[in-house]
Design an enzyme around this catalytic site. Structure first.
Site, PDB file in Angstrom:
ATOM      1  N   LYS A 151       0.853  -1.205   0.000  1.00 29.29           N
ATOM      2  CA  LYS A 151       0.000   0.000   0.000  1.00 29.29           C
ATOM      3  C   LYS A 151       0.881   1.244   0.000  1.00 29.29           C
ATOM      4  CE  LYS A 151      -4.007   1.890   2.465  1.00 29.29           C
ATOM      5  NZ  LYS A 151      -3.711   2.681   3.696  1.00 29.29           N
ATOM      6  N   LYS A 181      12.470  -2.926   0.750  1.00 30.76           N
ATOM      7  CA  LYS A 181      11.083  -2.464   0.840  1.00 30.76           C
ATOM      8  C   LYS A 181      11.102  -0.945   0.772  1.00 30.76           C
ATOM      9  CE  LYS A 181       7.003  -2.923   3.802  1.00 30.76           C
ATOM     10  NZ  LYS A 181       6.456  -3.735   4.903  1.00 30.76           N
ATOM     11  N   LEU A 187      15.719  -5.686   4.059  1.00 31.98           N
ATOM     12  CA  LEU A 187      15.170  -6.877   4.729  1.00 31.98           C
ATOM     13  C   LEU A 187      15.837  -8.161   4.253  1.00 31.98           C
ATOM     14  CD1 LEU A 187      11.478  -5.754   4.374  1.00 31.98           C
ATOM     15  CD2 LEU A 187      12.583  -6.218   6.570  1.00 31.98           C
ATOM     16  N   GLU A 188      15.799  -9.163   5.088  1.00 30.51           N
ATOM     17  CA  GLU A 188      16.282 -10.501   4.724  1.00 30.51           C
ATOM     18  C   GLU A 188      15.487 -10.992   3.517  1.00 30.51           C
ATOM     19  OE1 GLU A 188      15.655 -13.264   7.909  1.00 30.51           O
ATOM     20  OE2 GLU A 188      16.227 -15.021   6.707  1.00 30.51           O
ATOM     21  N   TYR A 189      16.163 -11.649   2.575  1.00 30.43           N
ATOM     22  CA  TYR A 189      15.478 -12.225   1.419  1.00 30.43           C
ATOM     23  C   TYR A 189      15.133 -13.674   1.725  1.00 30.43           C
ATOM     24  CZ  TYR A 189      14.609 -14.173  -3.218  1.00 30.43           C
ATOM     25  OH  TYR A 189      14.027 -14.822  -4.283  1.00 30.43           O
ATOM     26  N   ALA A 190      13.850 -14.015   1.613  1.00 31.12           N
ATOM     27  CA  ALA A 190      13.394 -15.401   1.810  1.00 31.12           C
ATOM     28  C   ALA A 190      13.142 -15.964   0.416  1.00 31.12           C
ATOM     29  CB  ALA A 190      12.121 -15.400   2.647  1.00 31.12           C
ATOM     30  N   ASP A 208       1.111  -9.769  12.350  1.00 34.82           N
ATOM     31  CA  ASP A 208       0.104 -10.199  11.389  1.00 34.82           C
ATOM     32  C   ASP A 208       0.439 -11.583  10.829  1.00 34.82           C
ATOM     33  OD1 ASP A 208      -1.384  -7.618   9.328  1.00 34.82           O
ATOM     34  OD2 ASP A 208      -2.214  -9.288  10.471  1.00 34.82           O
ATOM     35  N   ASP A 245       6.625  -9.125   8.849  1.00 30.11           N
ATOM     36  CA  ASP A 245       5.492  -8.246   9.106  1.00 30.11           C
ATOM     37  C   ASP A 245       5.462  -7.149   8.070  1.00 30.11           C
ATOM     38  OD1 ASP A 245       3.393  -6.996  10.042  1.00 30.11           O
ATOM     39  OD2 ASP A 245       4.124  -6.679  12.074  1.00 30.11           O
TER      40      ASP A 245
END
Ligand SMILES: Cc1cc(Nc2nc(/C=C/c3ccccc3)nc3cc(N4CCN(C)CC4)ccc23)n[nH]1
Length: 268
Positions: free
Chosen positions: A21, A40, A88-91, A136, A154
């Site tokens: 969003k 992000k 952020l960590e990459y999954a 969440d 999250d």
């Protein structure tokens, strides 16, 4: 050690991983180390207009200090005049939501589900010890590491997966406990309810209080009105019934979750 300050020029940007969003998430690689991350991007204007600055600050503050195998790492952040960037960590195996959809019967078998639930419970225990609540934990916000291991990611702000109908169709009520849908103050026991909802969804393939519209879902949640299909084992049914409890205080506490036969039976 001194915190390094990052900027966009430190990264090669790859494909978009998902649309949020407040901005999108991109695959990225730090140029010097070749370390792969997920970047992000949040737009300051939209954050300001939605008046969630404090929430973004809180998310960054909390997530950057968390260290747990089942919680996605926030390595750092930086900003320019228009955007905030979270490193952020990459999954690499994508979201649990997609993994669930890719199953032939759109659901996991009970041993697989119990392993996911156990991983989540250990992440929640770590969070609750630090008075962090209400992550969440719906399938859209759960990522899979390179060993298929669960990571709570999250994404926070009502994120829209590229093609997950859910966010548009049923909105976010599905996972909220009665006390939250009724606007009462919530405690860390909300996470126990969500754990029960997730467990139901992994085993059955759809959310327990799914309904055609908002009001229907609302009514089913506050009446704890759900049914379990025949194929669900008695142990699983018992476990779910101990979490989907109206009174937050009566929900199975996390230390009991690990001891429940359905969860304990599937420890490798
Ligand atoms: C923060 C983060 C994401 C992430 N990895 C991935 N995120 C998202 C979808 C992300 C997303 C972001 C915002 C809104 C909605 C979804 N989708 C992904 C899809 C992936 N693939 C590769 C594996 N395939 C089986 C499925 C598609 C791999 C990693 C993904 N690591 N760290």
């Amino acid at each position: 050690k001194e915190k390094k300050s990052w900027s966009l020029s430190n990264f090669d940007i790859g494909r978009p991983l998902g649309r949020g969003k407040f901005g999108n998430v991109y695959l990225a690689r730090e140029k010097e180390s070749k370390f792969v991350v997920a970047l992000k991007v949040l737009f300051k204007k939209q954050i300001h207009e939605s008046n969630v600055e404090h929430q973004v600050r809180r998310e960054i503050e909390i997530q950057s200090h968390l260290r747990h195998p089942h919680i996605l790492r926030l390595y750092g952040y930086f900003h320019d005049d228009a955007r905030i960037y979270l490193i952020l960590e990459y999954a690499p195996k994508g979201t649990l939501f997609k993994e669930l959809q890719s199953q032939p019967l759109k659901r996991f078998n009970e041993p697989t589900s119990a392993i996911y639930i156990r991983s989540l419970a250990s992440a929640l225990q770590y969070l609750h010890e630090r008075d962090v609540i209400h992550r969440d934990i719906k399938p859209e916000n759960l990522l899979l590491g390179h060993k298929g291991d669960l990571k709570i990611a999250d994404f926070g702000w009502s994120v829209h997966e590229p093609n997950s109908m859910r966010t548009t169709l049923c909105g976010t009520l599905d996972y909220l406990p009665p006390e939250m849908v009724q606007g009462k103050p919530h405690t860390k026991n909300v996470d126990l309810w969500s754990l029960g909802v997730l467990c139901y969804e992994l085993i059955v393939g759809r959310a327990p209080f799914l309904a055609t519209d908002y009001d229907e879902t609302y009514k089913k949640i506050i009446k704890v009105d759900y049914k379990l299909p025949e194929f669900v084992s008695r142990a699983a049914a018992h476990f779910i019934s101990k979490l989907l409890v109206l009174n937050p205080q009566q929900r199975l506490p996390l230390d009991q979750v690990f001891l429940h036969p359905w969860v304990a039976a599937h420890i490798k």
